[in-house]
Write a protein that holds these residues in place. Structure first.
Motif, PDB file in Angstrom:
ATOM      1  N   ILE A 105     -29.632  17.354 -16.011  1.00 23.29           N
ATOM      2  CA  ILE A 105     -28.173  17.184 -15.980  1.00 23.29           C
ATOM      3  C   ILE A 105     -27.747  16.443 -17.247  1.00 23.29           C
ATOM      4  N   ASP A 106     -26.764  16.991 -17.936  1.00 24.16           N
ATOM      5  CA  ASP A 106     -26.209  16.297 -19.092  1.00 24.16           C
ATOM      6  C   ASP A 106     -25.082  15.400 -18.564  1.00 24.16           C
ATOM      7  N   TRP A 107     -25.468  14.156 -18.210  1.00 24.27           N
ATOM      8  CA  TRP A 107     -24.558  13.258 -17.484  1.00 24.27           C
ATOM      9  C   TRP A 107     -23.231  13.063 -18.205  1.00 24.27           C
ATOM     10  N   SER A 108     -23.297  12.924 -19.531  1.00 20.12           N
ATOM     11  CA  SER A 108     -22.056  12.584 -20.237  1.00 20.12           C
ATOM     12  C   SER A 108     -21.111  13.792 -20.317  1.00 20.12           C
ATOM     13  N   LYS A 109     -21.612  14.977 -19.952  1.00 20.78           N
ATOM     14  CA  LYS A 109     -20.725  16.170 -20.009  1.00 20.78           C
ATOM     15  C   LYS A 109     -20.155  16.526 -18.633  1.00 20.78           C
ATOM     16  N   LEU A 110     -20.535  15.741 -17.618  1.00 14.39           N
ATOM     17  CA  LEU A 110     -20.052  16.067 -16.268  1.00 14.39           C
ATOM     18  C   LEU A 110     -18.541  15.871 -16.158  1.00 14.39           C
ATOM     19  N   GLY A 111     -17.877  16.789 -15.481  1.00 11.57           N
ATOM     20  CA  GLY A 111     -16.465  16.610 -15.153  1.00 11.57           C
ATOM     21  C   GLY A 111     -16.377  16.303 -13.667  1.00 11.57           C
ATOM     22  N   PHE A 112     -15.175  16.412 -13.101  1.00  7.07           N
ATOM     23  CA  PHE A 112     -15.042  16.172 -11.662  1.00  7.07           C
ATOM     24  C   PHE A 112     -15.306  17.489 -10.932  1.00  7.07           C
ATOM     25  N   HIS A 113     -16.597  17.862 -10.924  1.00  2.52           N
ATOM     26  CA  HIS A 113     -17.006  19.120 -10.291  1.00  2.52           C
ATOM     27  C   HIS A 113     -18.229  18.864  -9.443  1.00  2.52           C
ATOM     28  N   TYR A 114     -18.440  19.745  -8.478  1.00  2.00           N
ATOM     29  CA  TYR A 114     -19.582  19.611  -7.570  1.00  2.00           C
ATOM     30  C   TYR A 114     -20.888  19.972  -8.279  1.00  2.00           C
ATOM     31  N   THR A 115     -21.858  19.087  -8.180  1.00  2.14           N
ATOM     32  CA  THR A 115     -23.225  19.382  -8.599  1.00  2.14           C
ATOM     33  C   THR A 115     -24.066  19.264  -7.339  1.00  2.14           C
ATOM     34  N   GLU A 116     -24.828  20.276  -7.046  1.00  2.00           N
ATOM     35  CA  GLU A 116     -25.597  20.318  -5.790  1.00  2.00           C
ATOM     36  C   GLU A 116     -26.602  19.158  -5.732  1.00  2.00           C
ATOM     37  N   PRO A 117     -26.484  18.288  -4.719  1.00  2.00           N
ATOM     38  CA  PRO A 117     -27.470  17.211  -4.568  1.00  2.00           C
ATOM     39  C   PRO A 117     -28.703  17.743  -3.830  1.00  2.00           C
ATOM     40  N   ASP A 118     -29.744  16.917  -3.686  1.00  2.00           N
ATOM     41  CA  ASP A 118     -30.898  17.351  -2.891  1.00  2.00           C
ATOM     42  C   ASP A 118     -30.505  17.418  -1.417  1.00  2.00           C
ATOM     43  N   TYR A 119     -29.895  16.328  -0.953  1.00  2.00           N
ATOM     44  CA  TYR A 119     -29.631  16.198   0.490  1.00  2.00           C
ATOM     45  C   TYR A 119     -28.161  15.922   0.771  1.00  2.00           C
ATOM     46  N   ILE A 120     -27.712  16.394   1.901  1.00  2.00           N
ATOM     47  CA  ILE A 120     -26.459  15.892   2.470  1.00  2.00           C
ATOM     48  C   ILE A 120     -26.864  15.149   3.748  1.00  2.00           C
ATOM     49  N   VAL A 121     -25.927  14.421   4.350  1.00  2.00           N
ATOM     50  CA  VAL A 121     -26.230  13.698   5.595  1.00  2.00           C
ATOM     51  C   VAL A 121     -25.267  14.182   6.668  1.00  2.00           C
ATOM     52  N   ARG A 122     -25.787  14.378   7.874  1.00  2.00           N
ATOM     53  CA  ARG A 122     -24.945  14.888   8.964  1.00  2.00           C
ATOM     54  C   ARG A 122     -25.128  14.065  10.235  1.00  2.00           C
ATOM     55  N   ALA A 123     -24.086  14.037  11.052  1.00  2.00           N
ATOM     56  CA  ALA A 123     -24.187  13.443  12.392  1.00  2.00           C
ATOM     57  C   ALA A 123     -23.127  14.115  13.259  1.00  2.00           C
ATOM     58  N   ALA A 124     -23.528  14.589  14.417  1.00  2.00           N
ATOM     59  CA  ALA A 124     -22.576  15.288  15.282  1.00  2.00           C
ATOM     60  C   ALA A 124     -22.144  14.390  16.441  1.00  2.00           C
ATOM     61  N   TYR A 125     -20.958  14.666  16.956  1.00  2.00           N
ATOM     62  CA  TYR A 125     -20.442  13.969  18.139  1.00  2.00           C
ATOM     63  C   TYR A 125     -20.307  14.996  19.254  1.00  2.00           C
ATOM     64  N   HIS A 126     -21.136  14.829  20.301  1.00  2.00           N
ATOM     65  CA  HIS A 126     -21.077  15.739  21.455  1.00  2.00           C
ATOM     66  C   HIS A 126     -21.168  14.910  22.717  1.00  2.00           C
ATOM     67  N   ASP A 127     -20.573  15.389  23.788  1.00  2.00           N
ATOM     68  CA  ASP A 127     -20.664  14.731  25.096  1.00  2.00           C
ATOM     69  C   ASP A 127     -20.390  13.229  25.003  1.00  2.00           C
ATOM     70  N   GLY A 128     -19.422  12.869  24.190  1.00  2.00           N
ATOM     71  CA  GLY A 128     -18.988  11.472  24.137  1.00  2.00           C
ATOM     72  C   GLY A 128     -19.892  10.541  23.352  1.00  2.00           C
ATOM     73  N   ALA A 129     -20.821  11.055  22.538  1.00  2.00           N
ATOM     74  CA  ALA A 129     -21.691  10.141  21.770  1.00  2.00           C
ATOM     75  C   ALA A 129     -22.023  10.721  20.393  1.00  2.00           C
ATOM     76  N   TRP A 130     -22.164   9.809  19.441  1.00  2.00           N
ATOM     77  CA  TRP A 130     -22.581  10.200  18.086  1.00  2.00           C
ATOM     78  C   TRP A 130     -24.096  10.252  18.032  1.00  2.00           C
ATOM     79  N   GLU A 131     -24.631  11.228  17.340  1.00  2.00           N
ATOM     80  CA  GLU A 131     -26.079  11.209  17.101  1.00  2.00           C
ATOM     81  C   GLU A 131     -26.371  10.361  15.866  1.00  2.00           C
ATOM     82  N   GLU A 132     -27.631  10.024  15.657  1.00  2.00           N
ATOM     83  CA  GLU A 132     -28.044   9.261  14.475  1.00  2.00           C
ATOM     84  C   GLU A 132     -27.859  10.144  13.240  1.00  2.00           C
ATOM     85  N   PRO A 133     -27.370   9.590  12.142  1.00  2.00           N
ATOM     86  CA  PRO A 133     -27.233  10.425  10.942  1.00  2.00           C
ATOM     87  C   PRO A 133     -28.606  10.851  10.413  1.00  2.00           C
TER      88      PRO A 133
END
Ligand code: PLP
Ligand code: COI
Length: 346
Positions: free
Chosen positions: A3-31
């Motif tokens: 990645i040429d860091w100094s050339k980055l604009g405000f655009h999406y660059t794909e990271p390795d991971y995203i983090v998710r957590a769902a809310y079902h049946d009245g409770a949040w799962e662990e992220p």
């Protein structure tokens, strides 16, 4: 990774991971972290059908000392809670929000831009309604997602001026509508105006929707104006920091931080209704927000009234001082008196 860091604009660059957590049946799962960037979402999910969606934006900075600082994430967690309540969604508990941001950071350390490149690791927390519904109403199931992406400046160039156009034909948000919440609908409803401004190499200023008289905010940022305070002999004795008061604008965390810094610098800080014509009395003006930090404004063009308000082609002294004071805290070059940064030695 290349990645040429100094050339980055405000655009999406794909990271390795995203983090998710769902809310079902009245409770949040662990992220949890996942490399899968796609959702298996029902076509009738309330986020798709009725716009049950809220998001946030915050940054991690690699400091001069090599440490990573995340700026005021608790304020983003609080604002996301208000947005969730505003759209009748299940709020994300602050602790879960913090855990998810930390996990997103730890799993994407290679994506934290090095110090001195002007780039940062941006986190985009997202909350969506996932219950399938055709009947009009809110869902019961939700998904919280944190999407990290390294980004560069929102407006291209380092610290330079942008021209804004006054918009009167599209209202971004109603006085007691969703403008105070960070929800996708506010941005979709502003696209017609912002894209027209972008086509002219500018961005746009929204006025209050009721009277088109007062400044509400810049397209994805709050507005700040600086006014010289003059003594009896008309010499400049100080500065006033002015920012709009409106029930239709997003309470900006950057603006809040800058108001604190401005007070510490001895400025008078005023939040009130600001008539568009008052721009003529201001010596400096800017847009402020997480993405754009402080973006000084050189001109505000009111095409309909045939009027242009000019603030000079270069960033003014007061806004430059505020910009550097904020960045110095975020990059660990100045004392963080207000404990705005969570510091990670990783
Ligand atoms: N106003 C709008 C409409 C925004 O999208 C943003 C960006 O988040 C802001 C203001 C600035 O808020 P903050 O400083 O918390 O990023
Ligand atoms: C931000 O400043 O973080 C924003 O989210 C504004 C815009 C990019 C949506």
């Amino acid at each position: 990774m290349n990645i040429d860091w100094s050339k980055l604009g405000f655009h999406y660059t794909e990271p390795d991971y995203i983090v998710r957590a769902a809310y079902h049946d009245g409770a949040w799962e662990e992220p949890y972290a996942t490399k899968d960037k796609f959702l298996h979402l029902h076509v009738s999910a309330t986020c798709l059908q009725y716009g049950q969606e809220a998001f946030e934006g915050l940054k991690a900075f690699r400091g001069i000392d090599g440490k990573i600082r995340i700026f005021r994430w608790r304020e983003n967690a609080k604002r996301m809670k208000r947005s969730a309540e505003g759209l009748y969604m299940q709020p994300v508990p602050e602790e879960l929000f913090g855990k998810a941001i930390r996990l997103a950071l730890e799993k994407n350390l290679d994506f934290v831009p090095p110090y001195g490149t002007g780039a940062t690791l941006y986190f985009r927390p997202l909350l969506i309604g996932t219950t399938p519904r055709l009947g009009v109403g809110p869902g019961r199931d939700f998904e919280f997602i944190v999407i990290p992406s390294p980004i560069g400046p929102y407006y291209p160039g380092k610290f330079h001026c942008t021209t804004f156009i006054v918009n009167r034909y599209v209202d971004r948000a109603a006085p007691y509508g969703t403008g105070q919440f960070k929800v996708g609908g506010n941005y979709a409803s502003s696209f017609r105006a912002t894209e027209a401004a972008h086509a002219m190499g500018c961005d746009c200023i929204f006025l209050d929707a009721k009277q088109h008289k007062y400044i509400d905010e810049c397209s994805a940022a709050n507005f700040i104006g600086i006014k010289e305070v003059k003594g009896d002999g008309l010499q400049v004795t100080g500065y006033e920091y002015l920012t709009p008061k409106s029930s239709a604008i997003l309470p900006s965390i950057t603006n809040d931080s800058l108001m604190t810094l401005a007070r510490e610098m001895g400025m008078k800080v005023t939040r009130r209704h600001i008539r568009l014509e008052e721009l003529a009395d201001m010596s400096e003006a800017a847009a402020c927000g997480t993405a754009c930090v402080i973006s000084p404004i050189d001109k505000v063009i009111d095409t309909e009234k045939g009027k242009t308000y000019s603030f000079g082609d270069e960033p003014g002294v007061v806004l430059s001082q505020l910009y550097h004071a904020l960045k110095d805290i975020q990059y660990g070059r100045a004392e963080d008196k207000h404990h705005w940064c969570d510091v990670f030695e990783i």
